[in-house]
Design an enzyme around this catalytic site. Structure first.
Site, mmCIF file in Angstrom:
data_model
loop_
_atom_site.group_PDB
_atom_site.id
_atom_site.type_symbol
_atom_site.label_atom_id
_atom_site.label_comp_id
_atom_site.label_asym_id
_atom_site.label_seq_id
_atom_site.Cartn_x
_atom_site.Cartn_y
_atom_site.Cartn_z
ATOM 1 N N VAL B 39 -35.611 55.841 -21.619
ATOM 2 C CA VAL B 39 -35.803 55.463 -20.216
ATOM 3 C C VAL B 39 -34.847 56.298 -19.357
ATOM 4 C CG1 VAL B 39 -35.572 53.581 -18.537
ATOM 5 C CG2 VAL B 39 -36.494 53.111 -20.820
ATOM 6 N N ASP B 40 -35.386 57.097 -18.446
ATOM 7 C CA ASP B 40 -34.504 57.870 -17.571
ATOM 8 C C ASP B 40 -34.102 57.018 -16.365
ATOM 9 O OD1 ASP B 40 -36.630 57.947 -15.775
ATOM 10 O OD2 ASP B 40 -37.191 59.996 -16.284
ATOM 11 N N SER B 41 -33.213 57.560 -15.529
ATOM 12 C CA SER B 41 -32.647 56.746 -14.445
ATOM 13 C C SER B 41 -33.715 56.308 -13.437
ATOM 14 C CB SER B 41 -31.523 57.505 -13.747
ATOM 15 O OG SER B 41 -32.028 58.705 -13.210
ATOM 16 N N SER B 43 -36.924 55.707 -14.130
ATOM 17 C CA SER B 43 -37.683 54.620 -14.754
ATOM 18 C C SER B 43 -36.856 53.340 -14.748
ATOM 19 C CB SER B 43 -38.068 54.982 -16.184
ATOM 20 O OG SER B 43 -38.931 56.086 -16.176
#
Lengths: 415, 83
Positions: B39-41, B43
């Protein structure tokens, strides 16, 4: 001592269009003379009092071919580009190429308009905190080129040419130059558009650009017909894999056609109307043939821009005559937007796919819905059924013109 | 009616799955958002805002970065949900 410039070839085709979910389905439907037109969502028509109630929407919804997360995180126009690019890449045999020698060049006319409007709606109704964090990268017009670069590891550059309805063709012309200049060996090039939405429809309607033949959507797009009354709005994506001949031969690729030349010009006449004499358009066409090292006599088929507008269709005819004179008599002219509708920034790319297919199968696709040919059209228009193209080496032209005064012509040849 | 830990975990798993495409069954309390679930920032922001709405718990932006694992998020939501 300069080395000769590389020959550029087409090794892969991909498309998702109102006629089919693949380039091949689209081509077969075009040869069969089918229309991609159909009714718009009735609630749109009602809620916004849309005066036009039909469009040409994708034959195969992207939800059938993309993962749910891909449809959530990409604007539809980037989704269409991704679908078409995956097909084209597979069709090319998934070339092994150094990432630093692979580029993307994917144009669009309008970009992520659906994302922009959805984000605006969230902001208006729920406040800033409910605006989807990916809204900006989704709506930016370069997101299709970026998405394609990301998908295939293209690190030579990701390019987005925005020139309205010639964006797709101009993006392919740019790919040609990248390979000729030695900046890339392979370019994933084309265009995509997802503007079947109430706002673009309202805007085009206010320009009186769209056909209002609500009672008969399938016959609404009728290039060159005396009763033409505007274009049929379409959507989709189309991609070609362009490659230097040397690179394609070294890996034993199947070569579909050559991208032999391109011509680009600007009218500097009016922001939305074509220059009626067709001077700029004719220059682009003549330049494309010259750039291909060919003569007008070598041209056997033109996939015309032919959007079905009263002024545009005859301006292009005038430009073809101006460029090629009497030689234009032996060119089979097709208006495939009669079937596909007008894919705006994807149109030139789809018609480039058609041009490559017409060389491969030696057939010019038909123009449908011409009941009475406009007497101003003194060209050999391919009507209703496909036309066999002559023996020997073929040269085919794909014309695209766009609001802003853009003219782009691409010349494809037999390999 | 406060949400139970199981409720929150199940709801959060659905939200993460919807946003990232990972299967909801993969989203367990011990998983870290960044390394395990990719999960990136961006998301993470979406997940936080969606969870706020679902569970009626405010998750300020400065708190979001402290939620390393799914379990951290479940506990935070449980402690801060609207009574």
């Amino acid at each position: 001592m300069t080395s000769p410039r590389p020959t550029v070839v087409v090794t892969g085709l991909g498309a998702t269009t109102p006629l089919g979910g693949t380039a091949e389905e689209t081509w077969q439907a075009a040869l069969a003379g089918r229309s991609g037109a159909g009714p718009l969502d009735a609630s749109w028509v009602e809620d916004y009092q849309l005066p036009v109630t039909f469009a040409a929407q994708l034959a195969t919804p992207v939800t059938e071919v993309l993962k749910k997360v891909e449809t959530k995180r990409l604007d539809p126009f980037a989704q269409y580009a991704l679908v078409a690019a995956r097909e084209a890449w597979a069709d090319a045999g998934a070339p092994e190429v150094e990432p630093e020698r692979l580029a993307s060049s994917v144009g669009t006319g309008i970009g992520g308009v659906q994302t922009l409007l959805a984000a605006w709606e969230s902001l208006r109704t729920k406040g800033a905190r409910r605006v989807y964090p990916l809204s900006i990268p989704m709506l930016m017009p370069n997101s299709a080129a970026g998405t394609v670069s990301l998908e295939f590891g293209a690190r030579a550059g990701a390019h987005t040419l925005v020139s309205a309805c010639s964006s797709g063709a101009e993006s392919i012309a740019y790919g040609l130059h990248l390979i000729r200049e030695g900046l890339a060996d392979v370019v994933i090039a084309g265009g995509s558009e997802a503007s079947v939405h109430p706002l673009p429809i309202a805007g085009f309607t206010q320009m009186q650009a769209l056909s209002t033949r609500n009672d008969s959507p399938e016959t609404a797009s009728r290039p060159y017909d005396t009763d033409r009354d505007g274009f049929l709005l379409g959507e989709g994506g189309a991609i070609l894999v362009l490659e230097s001949e040397e690179h394609a031969k070294a890996r034993g690729a199947t070569i579909i056609a050559t991208l032999a030349g391109a011509g680009v010009s600007a009218d500097s006449h009016h922001i939305a109307a074509p220059e009626p004499e067709g001077a700029g358009a004719s220059r682009a066409m003549a330049d494309a043939v010259r750039d291909a090292g060919a003569n007008p006599k070598d041209l056997s088929h033109i996939n015309a821009h032919a959007t079905s507008t009263p002024v545009g269709d005859v301006a292009e005819v005038a430009a073809i005559r101006r460029a090629f004179g009497a030689d234009a008599d032996h060119m089979a002219v097709s208006g495939t937007k009669s079937m596909t509708g007008h894919l705006l920034g994807a149109a030139g790319a789809l018609e480039a796919v058609f041009a490559a297919q017409s060389i491969r199968d030696r057939k010019a696709p038909p123009t449908i819905n011409i009941e009475n040919l406009d007497p101003a059209v003194d060209l050999d228009v391919v009507r209703d059924t496909p036309r066999d193209l002559p023996e020997g080496d073929l040269l085919v032209l794909d014309n695209s013109f766009g609001f802003g005064g853009h003219n782009v012509a691409l010349a494809f040849g037999s390999y | 009616m406060a949400h139970t830990e199981q409720d929150i975990l199940a709801g959060l798993a659905d939200i993460v799955s919807e946003e990232t495409g990972v299967d909801a069954s993969e989203v367990t309390a011990d998983k870290t958002f960044t390394d395990d679930l990719d999960v990136d920032s961006l998301s993470m922001m979406t997940i936080a805002v969606t969870a706020e709405e679902k569970f009626g718990a405010k998750i300020p932006d400065e708190e979001v970065k402290n939620l390393k694992t799914v379990g951290d998020a479940v506990n935070y939501i449980k402690a801060n949900q609207a009574a």
